[in-house]
Design a protein around this motif. Sequence first.
Motif, PDB file in Angstrom:
ATOM      1  N   ALA A 206       0.790  -1.200  -0.099  1.00  0.00           N
ATOM      2  CA  ALA A 206       0.230   0.086  -0.086  1.00  0.00           C
ATOM      3  C   ALA A 206       0.628   0.738  -0.177  1.00  0.00           C
ATOM      4  N   ARG A 207       1.601   1.399   0.059  1.00  0.00           N
ATOM      5  CA  ARG A 207       2.849   2.794  -0.478  1.00  0.00           C
ATOM      6  C   ARG A 207       3.428   3.533   1.166  1.00  0.00           C
ATOM      7  N   GLN A 208       2.847   3.426   2.259  1.00  0.00           N
ATOM      8  CA  GLN A 208       2.738   4.403   3.041  1.00  0.00           C
ATOM      9  C   GLN A 208       4.471   3.826   3.641  1.00  0.00           C
ATOM     10  N   SER A 209       4.707   5.453   3.642  1.00  0.00           N
ATOM     11  CA  SER A 209       5.950   5.352   3.759  1.00  0.00           C
ATOM     12  C   SER A 209       6.049   5.891   5.345  1.00  0.00           C
ATOM     13  N   TYR A 210       6.492   5.599   6.800  1.00  0.00           N
ATOM     14  CA  TYR A 210       6.333   6.496   7.666  1.00  0.00           C
ATOM     15  C   TYR A 210       7.457   6.038   8.216  1.00  0.00           C
ATOM     16  N   ARG A 211       8.790   7.580   8.937  1.00  0.00           N
ATOM     17  CA  ARG A 211       9.871   6.682   9.895  1.00  0.00           C
ATOM     18  C   ARG A 211       9.790   6.597  11.248  1.00  0.00           C
ATOM     19  N   TRP A 212       9.948   6.129  12.249  1.00  0.00           N
ATOM     20  CA  TRP A 212       9.500   5.437  13.645  1.00  0.00           C
ATOM     21  C   TRP A 212      10.238   6.167  14.011  1.00  0.00           C
ATOM     22  N   SER A 213      10.681   6.811  15.686  1.00  0.00           N
ATOM     23  CA  SER A 213      10.625   7.836  16.635  1.00  0.00           C
ATOM     24  C   SER A 213      11.290   7.046  17.805  1.00  0.00           C
ATOM     25  N   ASP A 214      11.913   7.980  18.211  1.00  0.00           N
ATOM     26  CA  ASP A 214      11.864   7.063  19.978  1.00  0.00           C
ATOM     27  C   ASP A 214      11.420   6.836  20.601  1.00  0.00           C
ATOM     28  N   LEU A 215      10.351   7.399  20.035  1.00  0.00           N
ATOM     29  CA  LEU A 215       8.600   7.290  21.264  1.00  0.00           C
ATOM     30  C   LEU A 215       8.615   5.119  20.722  1.00  0.00           C
ATOM     31  N   ASP A 216       9.076   5.070  19.606  1.00  0.00           N
ATOM     32  CA  ASP A 216       8.764   3.489  18.947  1.00  0.00           C
ATOM     33  C   ASP A 216      10.133   2.467  19.564  1.00  0.00           C
ATOM     34  N   PHE A 217      11.473   3.525  19.306  1.00  0.00           N
ATOM     35  CA  PHE A 217      12.219   2.535  19.693  1.00  0.00           C
ATOM     36  C   PHE A 217      12.655   2.638  20.704  1.00  0.00           C
TER      37      PHE A 217
END
Lengths: 565, 197
Positions: free
Chosen positions: A123-134
């Motif tokens: 579906a081509r959606q492209s988002y960066r993770w942040s340190d909230l995630d890591f």
Amino acid sequence: MMTVKKPETHDAIIIGSGMTGGWAAKELTEKGLKVLVLEAGRPIEPDRDYVEHVPITEMKFRGMADRQETLKDQPIQRTCYACDEWASKFFVKDTENPYTTDPDKPFAWIRGRQVGGKSIMWARQSYRWSDLDFEANVREGIGADWPIRYADIEPWYNYVEDFAGITGQAEGLPQLPDGHFLPPMEMSCAEIAVKEAMARQFGRERVMTIGRAAILTQTHNGRAACHYCGPCHRGCITRSYFSSVNATLPVAEKTGRLTLRPYSVVHSLIFDSQTRRVTGVKVIDGQTHKAMEFQGRIIFLCASALESTRILLNSATPEFSTGLANSSGELGKNLMDHIMGGGADGIIPGFLDRVQFGRRPNGVYVPRFRNVSSKEKNFLRGYAYQGAAEREGWERGIHESGFGASFKSSLRKPGPWKMTFGGFGECLPNPANFVEIDKERVDAWGVPVLKIHCEWRDNEKALLHDMMIQAAEMLAVAGAVDIRPFNHHSPPGLTIHEMGTARMGADPKTSVLNKHNQAHDVKNLFLTDGACMASSSCVNPSLTYMALTARACDYAVSQMKKGEL
Amino acid sequence: MERREALRLMGAASVFSVLSSDLFAATLRAQLAADKGSALRTLSAAQNEIVVAMSEVMIPATDSPGAKAAKVNEFIDLILTEWATEEERKIFLEGLAEADRKTNALFGHGFAAASAKEQAAIVQAFDEELAVSRNEKLPKQVRSWELTLLLPFFEQMRRLTLVGYYTSPIGQERELKVEIIPGALHGCVPAEPEVKR
């Protein structure tokens, strides 16, 4: 006596040619390695296989799909929205690719076995993770801490975005870092109205932005801008969206150092207990079913999260009796997917003299707002919304009353603006969600299959409920009418963000891969697809897989040059 | 299958016993269709007349062609033959019989033989019944991915007529003027004034 010619040893063997396999092929060939890519499925010829411009008038069932045929051959794949009458050929036959689950715990394993893998239909959606995630795991004491932080992956996000081409709008939000964007796609009239109403009500807490997608809004690296025909998942003859067939594999091919072998079903890896290295790959030819072997100095597993783990489980040795590179015992555990199916839709009044021109292959996005600055009582982590507002088409007539000339005349014009929000929620790592080899069954090529044990737990269910309520609230704030909240059951797997089962971590005792996606136990073995994930975030994962793959390739080649590999 | 081959199979008891009733019925339908030189495989000539007439009442020829010209009946026959389940097919064919019964009760002849005004009255009755049954099912189901025809007859008819019409070359090219390759995206622009067709 028969003489056996010593087989060629490749610098690298990459298993899989999809999202991550394509990136590994590009990176490793560009860095001078002779690379063999093994792809289980058939070759794809864009001129022959892409069907995005085939009009619905030419489809036998006019978009209603070949129901009887897919019920027989693709009972699981057909539940995926993209497995439509045009694109069902890009999804596997479930009859050839069985797996098992607990009877009352369905898991929808959606798969594409062909050159390009699922990167053709994604579906081509492209988002960066942040340190909230890591930092989420270590902050909450759940699962294993990620061995990397945003600063480690940021240059690689830049790198893969610059090549792939990601359209989007910078917003300056800490929980969703901005990227190197191509110009954003335009919002529709009703989306602009909803965005403005949300800004008035929620300020910077809930922001609606245009979707960030791997689709070109201008010519980029020799690929043409999107022509807005709409159904990207059926292919793209102008190569305007990112897939390995459209972008990475042609670059790898151009180096002259790529050998791509389709119809190569990987059975297992060959481990040499003396050198402590993997030396090659056992393959079943997809067409002849003949067994064969290929040798390589390093091996990259890029076969998709569950397939890569399946290969490792099927590569057990006397030493690694529960699966290759599994001294930690973590292989197969902590399967995750994003929970979806909660949201709302409603009619946005007005703008009836205005339309959207072109079929935008992208939606709008509301980044996570739960547990960002607030602290929720009922659940950990959060979810993001994808959505869109479009004028309804002739299909609305199916659910309306009326007939005759006036009815026909009304359906000729577009209907009211309908806004939909659907949430995608983070799934917590849980060792009770796991996969193992089902010793009773093999697939069409004789390879033992997976048994998948996975279900949504309380935290995911709480997210699903909240995403329904908040979506309805956002629509109410925007003045929508006929608001319909929904909360559909959607089995894990169907979001096709399956990840985990061979997690990265700093400690070899509690993780399978190190911070470079290298197996702790087998140093010339890398795994860079979704299996490596230690948590799931709530954003779409493919861009992170791409960045991790390019990063791991850089590390592997630098280690080879130093003589460490 | 040749007629004599079908007859030979039907005559052989051992083969007959393994033929499902579905397959048997399909064989017969294929035979009948072949005999008449028609492309229809499920609808009889009489049933087809009802479908043609009813779909045209729903989507009539106006300044653009209607359901009859778009061959909605052939699409419906295909769906009934190769897509629908036996149960769904039964509901549809029974619905056609009901249309005849309703018309007979009110006007003393079958649906296909009725005047345009009479046909519209019958379709109106079906449409009102459907609206009532839909209201009973509130809240409306949203985004159910599984397409089914396990629905009341007129809901089947409405869906198949609309899909059959709007996805036909007439529907796509002449009625909706669909552009496969727009070539640009504009999020919010004035609607083009309606053009005379």
